[in-house]
Design a protein around this motif. Structure first.
Motif, PDB file in Angstrom:
ATOM      1  N   ILE A  43      -7.702   1.084  -6.910  1.00 48.57           N
ATOM      2  CA  ILE A  43      -6.836   1.574  -7.972  1.00 48.57           C
ATOM      3  C   ILE A  43      -5.435   1.883  -7.473  1.00 48.57           C
ATOM      4  O   ILE A  43      -4.627   2.418  -8.207  1.00 48.57           O
ATOM      5  N   LEU A  44      -5.152   1.519  -6.210  1.00 51.35           N
ATOM      6  CA  LEU A  44      -3.792   1.725  -5.732  1.00 51.35           C
ATOM      7  C   LEU A  44      -2.853   0.841  -6.535  1.00 51.35           C
ATOM      8  O   LEU A  44      -3.207  -0.264  -6.941  1.00 51.35           O
ATOM      9  N   PRO A  45      -1.595   1.314  -6.765  1.00 52.30           N
ATOM     10  CA  PRO A  45      -0.641   0.512  -7.532  1.00 52.30           C
ATOM     11  C   PRO A  45      -0.471  -0.869  -6.919  1.00 52.30           C
ATOM     12  O   PRO A  45      -0.534  -1.044  -5.704  1.00 52.30           O
ATOM     13  N   ALA A  46      -0.221  -1.833  -7.759  1.00 49.57           N
ATOM     14  CA  ALA A  46      -0.124  -3.210  -7.288  1.00 49.57           C
ATOM     15  C   ALA A  46       0.963  -3.392  -6.247  1.00 49.57           C
ATOM     16  O   ALA A  46       0.852  -4.224  -5.350  1.00 49.57           O
ATOM     17  N   CYS A  47       2.034  -2.589  -6.340  1.00 52.93           N
ATOM     18  CA  CYS A  47       3.132  -2.744  -5.386  1.00 52.93           C
ATOM     19  C   CYS A  47       2.705  -2.383  -3.982  1.00 52.93           C
ATOM     20  O   CYS A  47       3.369  -2.739  -3.006  1.00 52.93           O
ATOM     21  N   SER A  83      10.222   3.081  -7.749  1.00 53.91           N
ATOM     22  CA  SER A  83      11.267   3.888  -8.399  1.00 53.91           C
ATOM     23  C   SER A  83      10.695   5.110  -9.099  1.00 53.91           C
ATOM     24  O   SER A  83      11.168   5.508 -10.164  1.00 53.91           O
ATOM     25  N   GLN A  84       9.675   5.703  -8.489  1.00 54.46           N
ATOM     26  CA  GLN A  84       9.116   6.962  -8.992  1.00 54.46           C
ATOM     27  C   GLN A  84       9.100   7.975  -7.840  1.00 54.46           C
ATOM     28  O   GLN A  84       8.061   8.234  -7.246  1.00 54.46           O
ATOM     29  N   GLY A 102       9.227  14.717   0.693  1.00 57.23           N
ATOM     30  CA  GLY A 102       9.648  13.804  -0.358  1.00 57.23           C
ATOM     31  C   GLY A 102       9.320  12.375   0.002  1.00 57.23           C
ATOM     32  O   GLY A 102       9.155  12.024   1.179  1.00 57.23           O
ATOM     33  N   TYR A 103       9.224  11.527  -1.023  1.00 63.42           N
ATOM     34  CA  TYR A 103       8.909  10.119  -0.791  1.00 63.42           C
ATOM     35  C   TYR A 103       9.391   9.286  -1.975  1.00 63.42           C
ATOM     36  O   TYR A 103       9.359   9.733  -3.117  1.00 63.42           O
ATOM     37  N   HIS A 104       9.853   8.068  -1.667  1.00 65.76           N
ATOM     38  CA  HIS A 104      10.026   7.086  -2.732  1.00 65.76           C
ATOM     39  C   HIS A 104       9.756   5.688  -2.202  1.00 65.76           C
ATOM     40  O   HIS A 104       9.912   5.404  -1.012  1.00 65.76           O
ATOM     41  N   TRP A 151      20.258   6.644  -1.067  1.00 65.68           N
ATOM     42  CA  TRP A 151      21.145   7.796  -0.890  1.00 65.68           C
ATOM     43  C   TRP A 151      21.096   8.737  -2.096  1.00 65.68           C
ATOM     44  O   TRP A 151      21.183   9.966  -1.934  1.00 65.68           O
ATOM     45  N   ASP A 152      20.945   8.195  -3.290  1.00 67.23           N
ATOM     46  CA  ASP A 152      20.807   9.063  -4.467  1.00 67.23           C
ATOM     47  C   ASP A 152      19.610  10.002  -4.312  1.00 67.23           C
ATOM     48  O   ASP A 152      19.682  11.194  -4.649  1.00 67.23           O
ATOM     49  N   GLN A 153      18.514   9.467  -3.789  1.00 68.56           N
ATOM     50  CA  GLN A 153      17.312  10.294  -3.616  1.00 68.56           C
ATOM     51  C   GLN A 153      17.514  11.320  -2.502  1.00 68.56           C
ATOM     52  O   GLN A 153      17.074  12.465  -2.620  1.00 68.56           O
TER      53      GLN A 153
END
Length: 420
Positions: A15-19, A383-384, A392-394, A407-409
């Motif tokens: 069930i991990l995201p496809a990405c 992008s979540q 933190g993580y993205h 850099w925005d994150q």
């Protein structure tokens, strides 16, 4: 239920995201990690005091012996020499400083720090090493062009591996200096080649000989590789920043991309003066779980870049399970300070899921301090960003790079802790 059991169950259910599941073997990965809160003798760690006095020093020592190597403790007298100051840089929005840090009396050994600082001083600062000489971070013609050898040097930006005027600003998208200044932060950077060239058998062309004992010709098997040398340089940049009244030295954020992300993590783990640590696509030897054996591996990395880590690390080529640490413990060494880990969807070589999981498995150490880390072993999608805790993580769409989105994150995450 044990978090490792939960993760194994979820992976089995696919069930991990496809990405995060682009590799056919992704769902088949099986591994057993060292328990970050259990000593090698089997003692369970339940308090901050035991973590700081017993387990944390043990983990540091294991990384020193087996991965990055020991950083020499010899006291090197530093001399800070201003090279230039402009109070009207970047169309009047910033002060630009260039400072040379000498490591020896004969001036053979030195590094150059480039700083951009906004007008509201003292300010928090992002500090990191760059890949091509300080002039690459911005097209500002006032930046001195590095005279050091550069590994990845394509013409016309470089000629015979030396920077030319055409190299100015060629990596400006990696740094987003104007964006950072507008957010109220400073930027400091040093060319990593000032400390040691990024090439095989380069150690004696860097600062390492300053630390040799009589008759020594290269670091011992448990002494630093280039990652350690570069990390040492980041701490020396912080030494300077502690003397600069325009900088809030209690709010210095060390960051890095790729091999320099590995470097930033090791610098932050060793030097607790860094207030925050950011890893951008650091992968194997950085944030990624090495026991996953996914993407780049220890053997592949040590073959391609044998100078990065200590000699002992080569013992673990194709023997990840025998390594007495894994890289969730590198993240844990940063606790209780904030740490941010970033991945890219098309950078499977760096193992985005493994990078996330290092933050997840480091979370119990942050919990000792009563701090929130990552709340689920299942990462969110592209992008979540996750950033409501101290870890933190993205996952960004795209390739192995630093982008304005990253850099925005980082700025948003830093704002939470530095009251911006």
């Amino acid at each position: 239920m044990n978090p490792k059991t939960i993760l194994s169950f979820l992976i089995q259910l696919a069930i991990l995201p496809a990405c995060f599941a682009q590799h056919p073997n992704e769902a088949a990965v099986d591994y057993h990690l060292p328990d970050v809160l259990r000593t090698q003798s089997g003692k369970e760690i339940n308090t901050v005091a035991d973590w700081e006095k017993i387990r944390r020093p043990e983990v540091i020592a294991l990384f020193e012996k087996n991965v990055q190597g020991k950083t020499p403790v010899k006291n090197i007298p530093l001399r800070f020499v201003p090279l230039s100051v402009s109070h009207n840089a970047l169309n009047g929005t910033a002060t630009r400083k260039q400072v040379r840090v000498y490591f020896s009396r004969n001036e053979k050994y030195y590094m150059d720090i480039l700083l951009y600082l906004p007008k509201n001083k003292p300010v928090p600062v992002f500090v990191g090493l760059n890949f091509g000489g300080n002039q690459v971070v911005n097209a500002d013609t006032g930046i001195l062009i590095s005279k050091r050898w550069v590994k990845y040097a394509t013409e016309p930006a470089y000629k015979n591996h030396l920077g030319t005027a055409a190299s100015r600003g060629v990596q400006s998208n990696d740094w987003c200096v104007e964006k950072i200044i507008a957010a109220g932060y400073g930027v400091a950077t040093v060319y990593y080649g000032d400390l040691q060239p990024d090439s095989v058998n380069s150690v004696n062309a860097g600062v390492a000989p300053l630390f040799y004992t009589k008759g020594q010709k290269e670091p011992a098997a448990d002494e630093w590789g280039a990652i350690g040398v570069w990390a040492w340089g980041l701490s020396r940049a912080l030494d300077y920043m502690e003397t600069d009244g325009d900088i809030d030295a209690k709010k210095v954020i060390v960051m890095g991309h790729s091999r320099l992300g590995k470097t930033a993590l090791w610098a932050g783990a060793q030097d607790q003066r860094f207030a925050m640590v950011i890893s951008n696509n650091s992968g194997e030897g950085g944030a990624a779980i090495t026991r996953r054996k996914y993407g780049e591996t220890i053997a592949v990395m040590n073959k391609a870049f044998p100078h990065w880590f200590c000699g002992n690390f080569k013992k673990y080529n194709d023997k990840e399970d025998e390594l007495p640490v894994d890289f969730h413990e590198l993240i844990a060494l940063i606790a209780p300070r904030p740490v941010y880990i970033a991945s890219a969807s098309q950078d499977q070589w760096a193992d985005p899921l493994g990078e996330y999981l290092s933050g997840w498995y480091a979370t119990p150490v942050y919990a000792l301090y009563g701090l929130k880390g990552l709340s689920t072993p299942v990462p969110l999608g592209i992008s979540q960003p996750v950033g409501d805790g101290v870890i933190g993580y993205h996952l960004r769409k795209g390739e192995h790079a630093i982008t304005p989105y990253d850099w925005d994150q980082y700025i948003r995450f830093a704002n939470r802790f530095f009251n911006k």
